[in-house]
Design a protein around this motif. Sequence first.
Motif, PDB file in Angstrom:
ATOM      1  N   LYS A   1      -3.964  -2.532   0.168  1.00  0.00           N
ATOM      2  CA  LYS A   1      -4.131  -3.473  -0.924  1.00  0.00           C
ATOM      3  C   LYS A   1      -5.586  -3.828  -1.158  1.00  0.00           C
ATOM      4  CE  LYS A   1       0.336  -5.653  -0.068  1.00  0.00           C
ATOM      5  NZ  LYS A   1       1.042  -6.939   0.217  1.00  0.00           N
TER       6      LYS A   1
ATOM      7  N   TYR B   1      -3.996  -1.301  -6.332  1.00  0.00           N
ATOM      8  CA  TYR B   1      -3.020  -2.273  -6.794  1.00  0.00           C
ATOM      9  C   TYR B   1      -1.668  -1.940  -6.200  1.00  0.00           C
ATOM     10  CZ  TYR B   1      -6.504  -3.783 -10.182  1.00  0.00           C
ATOM     11  OH  TYR B   1      -7.633  -4.257 -10.765  1.00  0.00           O
ATOM     12  N   SER B   2      -0.894  -2.977  -5.881  1.00  0.00           N
ATOM     13  CA  SER B   2       0.430  -2.779  -5.293  1.00  0.00           C
ATOM     14  C   SER B   2       1.375  -3.833  -5.849  1.00  0.00           C
ATOM     15  CB  SER B   2       0.374  -2.877  -3.758  1.00  0.00           C
ATOM     16  OG  SER B   2      -0.071  -4.159  -3.360  1.00  0.00           O
ATOM     17  N   ALA B   3       2.676  -3.484  -5.847  1.00  0.00           N
ATOM     18  CA  ALA B   3       3.702  -4.414  -6.331  1.00  0.00           C
ATOM     19  C   ALA B   3       3.888  -5.530  -5.317  1.00  0.00           C
ATOM     20  CB  ALA B   3       5.010  -3.657  -6.543  1.00  0.00           C
ATOM     21  N   PRO B   4       4.338  -6.698  -5.789  1.00  0.00           N
ATOM     22  CA  PRO B   4       4.569  -7.802  -4.844  1.00  0.00           C
ATOM     23  C   PRO B   4       5.677  -7.461  -3.864  1.00  0.00           C
ATOM     24  CG  PRO B   4       5.398  -8.353  -7.022  1.00  0.00           C
ATOM     25  CD  PRO B   4       4.626  -7.087  -7.182  1.00  0.00           C
ATOM     26  N   ALA B   5       5.501  -7.847  -2.628  1.00  0.00           N
ATOM     27  CA  ALA B   5       6.468  -7.574  -1.557  1.00  0.00           C
ATOM     28  C   ALA B   5       6.885  -8.906  -0.943  1.00  0.00           C
ATOM     29  CB  ALA B   5       5.835  -6.658  -0.500  1.00  0.00           C
TER      30      ALA B   5
END
Length: 256
Positions: free
Chosen positions: A114, A118-122
């Motif tokens: 991260k 960019y990364s999706a919310p976890a």
Amino acid sequence: MSTDMWVGSWRPHKARGPIAAFYNSPGPKYALPGATGIQFHDPRKYKAPAVSFGTRHCSYSTDCSPGPGYLIQPNITRTGKDGTPIYSLYGRPKDLNLFQTPGPGRYSPEKSGKSAHYSAPAYSLSARSKGFRNDQTPGPAAYILPSVLGPRTVNKTSAPNFTLTGRSKIGSFHEDLQKTPGPGTYRVIDPCAYKYKPPHYSMTGRNSMPGDTTRKPGPGAYSPERVTIARGKAPIYSFGIRHSEYVAPLIVDVLD
């Protein structure tokens, strides 16, 4: 004043000067000075010379000098240490590692995560922590209703209660008012303590038959080869002991 009390022609008159009889001495209340010692010595007596022991000086400290037990190193001279070079046998130190700059292959961009992409919310499904609970209100199970049985009721009327205690000996028909011990209180003494003691016999079993219990030597306890009474014996010589040449001879006859 009548003249019958005077005898002769002498009559009392005023003294013309002082008379020693008019002055009384102090008597023996004053102590004479002593003839011993230094203080208050009688000046009329002979005084021997007096010598004093002097005063006690303070003791010297025990650590003012090292004393003869002080060990002097062999390299110490009257001018100081000698100039002989001294070398030690230490181990060889390791070479200093210079700072090595990492190359391009030492990095792993794919593991940046991260911080670089960019990364999706976890979201995680963890248990609720006990440290962040704000509901400190007790639940229904925290309360206990008071008992309605027995004499200690809070909001109910209790019936009269009676206890079943034991019967006390105080004031009863079998109370011992004299506190006299009975026959079972005394310990029976053996009649042999104050009468003639008859013989006593035991009924134990016999473990072994009576016999001779002395130890007898066997054939190996004898040494026939050492017998010299029935046969001749070879002569035996000893080396003796070495005497000192400086030993004084034994003197038997001593003159008083």
